[in-house]
Write an enzyme that holds these catalytic residues in place. Structure first.
Site, short mmCIF file in Angstrom:
data_model
loop_
_atom_site.label_atom_id
_atom_site.label_comp_id
_atom_site.label_asym_id
_atom_site.label_seq_id
_atom_site.Cartn_x
_atom_site.Cartn_y
_atom_site.Cartn_z
N LYS A 188 0.84 -1.20 0.00
CA LYS A 188 0.00 0.00 0.00
C LYS A 188 0.88 1.25 0.00
CE LYS A 188 -1.79 -1.68 3.69
NZ LYS A 188 -2.57 -2.01 4.90
N THR A 197 -8.00 9.33 8.62
CA THR A 197 -7.67 8.07 7.95
C THR A 197 -7.56 6.91 8.93
OG1 THR A 197 -5.30 8.58 8.11
CG2 THR A 197 -6.44 9.24 6.08
N GLY A 200 -6.05 0.92 6.81
CA GLY A 200 -5.45 -0.36 6.47
C GLY A 200 -6.37 -1.53 6.78
N CYS A 201 -7.00 -1.49 7.94
CA CYS A 201 -7.93 -2.55 8.33
C CYS A 201 -9.09 -2.63 7.34
CB CYS A 201 -8.48 -2.29 9.73
SG CYS A 201 -7.25 -2.17 11.04
#
Length: 276
Positions: free
Chosen positions: A174, A207, A211-212
């Site tokens: 990412k 934000t 990621g989760c």
């Protein structure tokens, strides 16, 4: 029948990340969500005030209870915290032969709190990552795992190749921590082809849980039977909209907006996918 997905991760009392973000994402994508909680965190938008591991037997029994009765179409791991939990998850992956395993190597929270013990790194690298359908590290996590400098795009491509050598079927690096670009580029490598998922960079602090949520969306899409590249493409659209329409909550960085795709799908700006 409704697709099913199991998340094995920590609980975020603030609701923006961890188990809470995963289950919200599964629900939004029409997948029945189940959970095995590895740790309870006391946290809010300001930071993590406490981490309280779940007893190892409790983690194991949660997974067993879900699998022996309900089963799953895909599994996602998030905060696993320590070596013992990683080893249990690895054993369960072998025993139940999960169709898809998405490993999000959660190490440090947005506020800087450690969410993976140093002694657990070896188990993560050698026992769990090799069993993954895909791993989804961000740039700082990839640096820790590979020990490489990821300052340039070519560095990141090299790191993705090294990560793939650890044994997962695919690696998605990412690009959200890239600081010197007006676009975010996520790099996918499946052992043969590089895919680049590009979106405009959003100027926001809201934000928390990105990621989760991204990894959970990939998991949900795999549970529904989408091919890997399509699962990531759809998940990238989902998380980008969630970030664009994230909101302020509390005194620190707010969460992404998990329901944004239902209200703002026509406003999606750009998702460019290239291959090499």
């Amino acid at each position: 029948m409704l697709p099913k997905a199991l998340t094995i991760a920590g609980s975020d009392s603030g609701g923006g990340a961890g188990i809470q973000a995963d289950l919200k994402t599964f629900q939004e994508l029409n997948v029945f969500g189940m959970s095995a909680i590895t740790a309870i965190t006391a946290q809010n938008t300001i930071g993590v005030q406490g981490v309280f591991p779940v007893d190892l037997k409790g983690v194991e029994q949660q997974i067993t209870s879900v699998m022996d009765d309900i089963g799953t179409d895909a599994v996602k791991t998030g905060m696993l915290l320590n070596r013992d939990i990683i080893e249990i998850v690895s054993e369960k992956a072998d025993h139940y032969r999960w169709p898809y395993l998405v490993v999000d190597p959660v190490m440090i929270s947005t506020s800087g709190s450690k969410l993976l013990h140093e002694e657990a790194m070896d188990a993560l690298i050698h026992k769990l990552i090799p069993k993954a359908t895909i791993i989804t590290p961000n740039i700082p996590e990839a640096k820790v795992i590979t020990g490489m400098n990821l300052s340039t795009f070519e560095d990141r491509k090299s790191a993705v190749k090294e990560l793939h050598k650890l044994g997962p079927q695919a690696v998605l690096l990412k690009g959200g921590h890239e600081e010197n670009s007006d676009h975010i580029v996520d790099i996918l490598f499946d052992g043969e082809t590089f895919y680049y998922f590009t979106v405009p960079k959003i100027n926001t602090i809201h934000t928390h849980g990105t990621g989760c949520t991204y990894a959970a969306a990939i998991t949900a899409n795999l549970a529904k039977g989408l091919p890997l590249t399509k699962a990531i493409h759809e998940a990238k659209s989902f998380i980008h909209l969630a970030i664009v329409h994230g909101f302020s909550l509390g005194e620190g960085p707010g969460p992404t907006n998990h329901s944004a795709h239902r209200f703002y799908s026509d406003s999606f700006l750009e998702l460019k996918v290239d291959t090499e």
